[in-house]
Design an enzyme around this catalytic site. Sequence first.
Site, PDB file in Angstrom:
ATOM      1  N   ASP A  32       0.848  -1.185   0.000  1.00 12.18           N
ATOM      2  CA  ASP A  32       0.000   0.000   0.000  1.00 12.18           C
ATOM      3  C   ASP A  32       0.889   1.242   0.000  1.00 12.18           C
ATOM      4  OD1 ASP A  32      -1.758   2.174   0.999  1.00 12.18           O
ATOM      5  OD2 ASP A  32      -3.177   0.548   1.375  1.00 12.18           O
ATOM      6  N   ASN A  88     -13.362  -3.558   3.417  1.00 10.15           N
ATOM      7  CA  ASN A  88     -14.468  -2.604   3.507  1.00 10.15           C
ATOM      8  C   ASN A  88     -15.383  -2.719   2.289  1.00 10.15           C
ATOM      9  OD1 ASN A  88     -13.213  -1.410   5.851  1.00 10.15           O
ATOM     10  ND2 ASN A  88     -11.809  -0.402   4.455  1.00 10.15           N
ATOM     11  N   HIS A 101     -10.866  -5.461  -2.479  1.00 10.59           N
ATOM     12  CA  HIS A 101      -9.492  -5.641  -2.030  1.00 10.59           C
ATOM     13  C   HIS A 101      -9.494  -5.959  -0.543  1.00 10.59           C
ATOM     14  CE1 HIS A 101     -10.393  -1.336  -1.649  1.00 10.59           C
ATOM     15  NE2 HIS A 101      -9.480  -1.259  -0.692  1.00 10.59           N
TER      16      HIS A 101
END
Length: 136
Positions: A32, A88, A101
């Site tokens: 990330d 999420n 993801h």
Amino acid sequence: MKDQNCIFCKIANGEIPSRTIYEDEQFRIFLDLAPASKGHALIVPKEHYANLFVLPDELAADAMRLAKRQAADMKEKLCCDGFQLVQNNGESAGQTVFHFHLHLIPRYRNDGQTIAWEPGNLSAEELDAVKAQILS
């Protein structure tokens, strides 16, 4: 199926460079760019699915199996104290990129992160009402 306007489709399929730590025919795992901790990575399918609700069951199962293997490997190599998996669905749940993801977040003692929620307090009657609603 790919979405030409989706940044994760482009990353997952190699059109945009990433710091890839794993890749197979179904998924890419990359670090990330705005990590919650050292080693924070994302598991992203190469096909476009907006969220968990449209992800095929078998691919969801494959993502979880991959997360389990990758988290164990990262825990050993990064010497972290724990691990969080975060996924999420929907804007109100914190989803900002509408391509399924799964976050792999190594956790370190005293890392200063607060990836958590405030515990609520429901009465037995309220819990029973929620249960009944779900089971109806």
